[in-house]
Design an enzyme around this catalytic site. Structure first.
Site, short mmCIF file in Angstrom:
data_model
loop_
_atom_site.label_atom_id
_atom_site.label_comp_id
_atom_site.label_asym_id
_atom_site.label_seq_id
_atom_site.Cartn_x
_atom_site.Cartn_y
_atom_site.Cartn_z
N GLU A 80 0.82 -1.21 0.00
CA GLU A 80 0.00 0.00 0.00
C GLU A 80 0.86 1.26 0.00
O GLU A 80 0.59 2.22 -0.73
CB GLU A 80 -0.93 0.01 1.22
N PRO A 99 14.07 -41.79 1.37
CA PRO A 99 12.78 -42.41 1.05
C PRO A 99 11.90 -42.71 2.26
O PRO A 99 10.69 -42.50 2.21
CB PRO A 99 13.18 -43.70 0.33
N ARG A 155 14.80 -22.87 -1.14
CA ARG A 155 15.29 -22.72 0.23
C ARG A 155 15.15 -21.27 0.72
O ARG A 155 14.96 -21.02 1.91
CB ARG A 155 16.76 -23.15 0.32
N CYS A 187 -0.13 0.20 7.86
CA CYS A 187 -0.51 0.66 6.53
C CYS A 187 -1.82 1.45 6.57
O CYS A 187 -2.07 2.30 5.71
CB CYS A 187 -0.66 -0.54 5.59
#
Length: 374
Positions: free
Chosen positions: A58, A311, A194, A93
């Site tokens: 904003e 896994p 990441r 804001c």
């Protein structure tokens, strides 16, 4: 409605959503927010949240409006998230919006966080007309990790792995060119991934086999908020001289069970001396309880968690329905007997099927990345 009714309102909001997407990867754990200011049917200012700790969308839109020589007084603002009403890294804001003299605010979705919420009420109290819910689903999908964490205090879980066509995650004996299955472009994409997250989690078997650093490495970009490295190690088998204790690029959290922590007091102390935090969790089927661990990470404000594991742990996350998003890099090779860590076996043991949506397929040179949400 601003010149044209509901369809025009949606058009301006989708323009704000497109602006918001530019902030993904730079603003986390804040949400990506976009904003446009419209007067007499024309856009006179636009902005988005560009980086964590910087001005919000904003404020940037109001600034852009004035830079272009326009006056925001009496205009309509379209913003993808309810303007914040609290002092954080930046002032509220709502103050900037009220001071700009805007006549109406159209909001895609309300802010679910307690500190930042209340913006709509403050705007209405100031005499500004507020319309909420325009493109709500699109806005909440864009910032799904932010909404999940705010509403449940649990992290958004991203499951990532790289594999050969025949489902092998590693080499038995890595060739001279390196131990990676994926190519350089795929690995660069992982580092961008990441950058979005606040934590990277793996299992102790991966640490023993690969000795990873789990750090964020992007050329020409300073890393001011490295993600926390988290290791699940129910029996404290992690080597004291591994990269996760030797490198200081990021902090490391070692999760073990209550029983092990009590039994291995001396070893726990050695890890602490090496700068590693040790967290004791409940035990479930001989392993650290995943749900309890995730609840603790959520309390530490880890909004997005990247799981880079073998896994068995990948399958366990899927089995317990803890995954929100997957990202799989498939390399154009069949390793056969040269491969190790076959992911097909643990995945085939999952009883309930995992169906994904929002599927995307991206090429990285010869690699293919398939991503989707559970």
């Amino acid at each position: 409605m601003e010149n044209g009714g509901h369809s025009t309102t949606i058009t301006f909001m989708r323009q704000a959503l497109n602006l918001a997407r530019r902030g993904l990867g730079s603003v986390e754990p804040n949400p990506a927010v976009g904003c446009v200011i419209v007067k007499d049917g024309a856009v006179i200012g636009q902005g988005w949240h560009r980086r964590f700790g910087g001005p919000h969308a904003e404020v940037n839109a109001i600034s852009d409006c004035r830079k272009q020589g326009h006056i925001p007084d009496g205009a309509t603002m379209y913003v993808t998230l309810e303007p914040c009403a609290h002092f954080g890294k930046t002032p509220p804001c709502t103050q900037a919006v009220i001071a700009a003299g805007l006549k109406k605010i159209v909001i895609a979705s309300e802010d679910p966080t307690r500190p930042a919420g209340g913006g709509i009420r403050k705007l209405k109290d100031a005499g500004i007309e507020v319309e909420a819910g325009v493109c709500r689903d699109e806005a909440e999908s864009l910032n799904a990790p932010f909404y999940k964490h705010a509403r449940t205090e649990l992290p958004w879980i991203i499951l990532k792995w790289a594999q050969s066509i025949d489902g092998k995650l590693a080499w038995k004996n890595p060739p001279e060119e390196g131990r990676w299955i994926s190519n350089e472009k795929s690995r660069a994409d992982v580092h961008r991934l990441r950058k979005r997250v606040q934590g990277i989690l793996t299992g102790v078997d991966t640490v023993i086999a690969d000795n990873p650093k789990l750090t964020l490495r992007i050329e020409a970009q300073p890393i001011d908020r490295p993600p926390l490295r988290i290791v699940l190690d129910s029996n404290l088998r992690m080597p004291l001289d591994c990269h996760l204790t030797a490198t200081t690029d990021a902090s490391t959290l070692l999760v073990t069970t209550h029983n092990t922590a009590k039994r291995e007091i001396a070893r726990v102390e050695k890890f602490k001396q090496a700068g590693v935090e040790v967290l004791a969790a409940s035990q479930r089927e001989g392993r650290c309880d995943l749900r309890e661990t995730l609840m603790e990470l959520g309390k530490r404000d880890i909004q997005q968690l990247l799981v880079e594991a073998g896994p068995t742990l990948i399958a366990e996350f899927l089995k317990q329905r803890l995954v929100d998003e997957i990202r799989t890099y498939i390399a154009p090779m069949i390793l056969g007997t040269d491969g190790a860590a076959d992911i097909s076996k643990p995945l085939s043991a999952i009883v309930t099927r995992c169906k994904f949506k929002n599927i995307q397929i991206e090429p990285f040179d010869m690699d293919i990345c398939i991503s989707g949400r559970l």
